[in-house]
Design an enzyme around this catalytic site. Structure first.
Site, PDB file in Angstrom:
ATOM      1  N   GLY A  98       1.114  -1.184   0.287  1.00 19.99           N
ATOM      2  CA  GLY A  98      -0.403   0.408  -0.194  1.00 19.99           C
ATOM      3  C   GLY A  98       0.833   1.759   0.068  1.00 19.99           C
TER       4      GLY A  98
ATOM      5  N   TRP B 154       1.973   3.449  -2.575  1.00 18.11           N
ATOM      6  CA  TRP B 154       2.095   4.088  -3.176  1.00 18.11           C
ATOM      7  C   TRP B 154       0.564   4.611  -3.224  1.00 18.11           C
ATOM      8  CZ3 TRP B 154       3.797   3.253  -9.219  1.00 18.11           C
ATOM      9  CH2 TRP B 154       5.117   2.972  -8.596  1.00 18.11           C
TER      10      TRP B 154
ATOM     11  N   ASP C  45      -4.611  -6.215  -6.040  1.00 16.50           N
ATOM     12  CA  ASP C  45      -3.382  -6.758  -5.950  1.00 16.50           C
ATOM     13  C   ASP C  45      -4.323  -8.655  -5.835  1.00 16.50           C
ATOM     14  OD1 ASP C  45      -1.146  -8.501  -4.822  1.00 16.50           O
ATOM     15  OD2 ASP C  45      -0.227  -6.611  -4.643  1.00 16.50           O
TER      16      ASP C  45
ATOM     17  N   ASP D 230      -6.365 -10.560  -9.425  1.00 16.90           N
ATOM     18  CA  ASP D 230      -6.259 -10.823 -10.475  1.00 16.90           C
ATOM     19  C   ASP D 230      -6.236 -10.197 -11.314  1.00 16.90           C
ATOM     20  OD1 ASP D 230      -4.452 -11.421 -12.648  1.00 16.90           O
ATOM     21  OD2 ASP D 230      -4.215 -13.688 -12.528  1.00 16.90           O
TER      22      ASP D 230
ATOM     23  N   ASP E 225       3.423  -0.944  -9.671  1.00 19.69           N
ATOM     24  CA  ASP E 225       5.220  -1.343  -9.247  1.00 19.69           C
ATOM     25  C   ASP E 225       4.816  -2.408  -8.761  1.00 19.69           C
ATOM     26  OD1 ASP E 225       7.327   0.199  -7.830  1.00 19.69           O
ATOM     27  OD2 ASP E 225       6.452  -0.691  -5.731  1.00 19.69           O
TER      28      ASP E 225
ATOM     29  N   LYS F 122       6.940  -0.063 -12.987  1.00 24.42           N
ATOM     30  CA  LYS F 122       8.017  -0.407 -12.932  1.00 24.42           C
ATOM     31  C   LYS F 122       8.256  -1.304 -14.222  1.00 24.42           C
ATOM     32  CE  LYS F 122       8.840  -3.410  -9.312  1.00 24.42           C
ATOM     33  NZ  LYS F 122       9.488  -3.403  -8.251  1.00 24.42           N
TER      34      LYS F 122
END
Length: 206
Positions: free
Chosen positions: A60, A62, A80, A96, A121, A161
């Site tokens: 958490g 971000w 997530d 998902d 990320d 990322k």
């Protein structure tokens, strides 16, 4: 059980890490928060009133940055596979997002609003073998780009990322096909030895 030399070194580095200490002082769940803070300062990503999707959000860090920045004026949707403890003003969906049911739940919260920013990320569980880790990481970042292309409004923004290695150059070309400006950033909080960088796409071509 005795710790291996490498794990002991990692633990010492982690404890002494300035960003780990700063996160504890500032109330962030992870040192990764400072990567997004720096990206936001450089690229002016997060503004009140925005609708923002945070992919691979757990634990958490971000989402915390986004929540503090929006101060209740905006919509934050985090997703997530792993669980995530609640954060003020963050709508969290565990699952998902490539599965239709999870995607539909996410889109239900979006509820037709134009999405301003997609951030990711995400990273796979690293095995230490580049032949396994790199394809896994590229797969995740391709999924993030696909999601951004589906939901972003014209001129929307994207941050993800990416690990440098096989497939990296081709991926950047794909991002350039969808955004008018693309930047590769290496925030100070990103460890120098890590192959991770952050791609910032601005001006989504819907």
């Amino acid at each position: 059980m005795a710790r291996s030399k490498s794990s002991a070194e990692w633990l010492r580095e982690h404890v002494e890490d300035i960003y780990v200490q700063k996160a504890q002082q500032d109330g962030y769940r992870t040192r990764a928060s400072y990567k997004l803070i720096e990206l936001d300062e450089k690229d002016q990503l997060i503004k009140p009133g925005m609708t923002i999707i945070d992919l691979g959000s757990a634990p958490g860090g971000w989402s915390q940055v986004v929540s503090r920045k929006l101060q209740g004026n905006g919509v934050i949707i985090a997703s997530d596979i792993l669980p995530m403890d609640p954060i003020v003003d963050v709508n969290f969906i565990q699952g998902d997002f490539t599965e239709e049911s999870v995607f539909e739940e996410l889109m239900g919260i979006v509820n037709g609003r134009p999405v301003d920013l997609v951030i990711s990320d995400m990273a796979p569980n690293m095995s230490g073998q580049a032949s396994i880790d790199q394809p896994g990481s590229m797969y995740l970042v391709e999924l993030a780009l696909d999601m951004a292309r589906q939901v972003l409004k014209p001129n929307g923004q994207f941050v993800a990322k990416v690990f440098q290695g096989d497939g990296f150059d081709e991926y950047i070309k794909e991002v350039r096909n969808s955004f008018s400006k693309v930047f590769i950033r290496k925030p100070k909080a990103s460890r120098a030895r890590s192959r991770e960088v952050y791609v910032v796409g601005k001006g989504f071509r819907a």
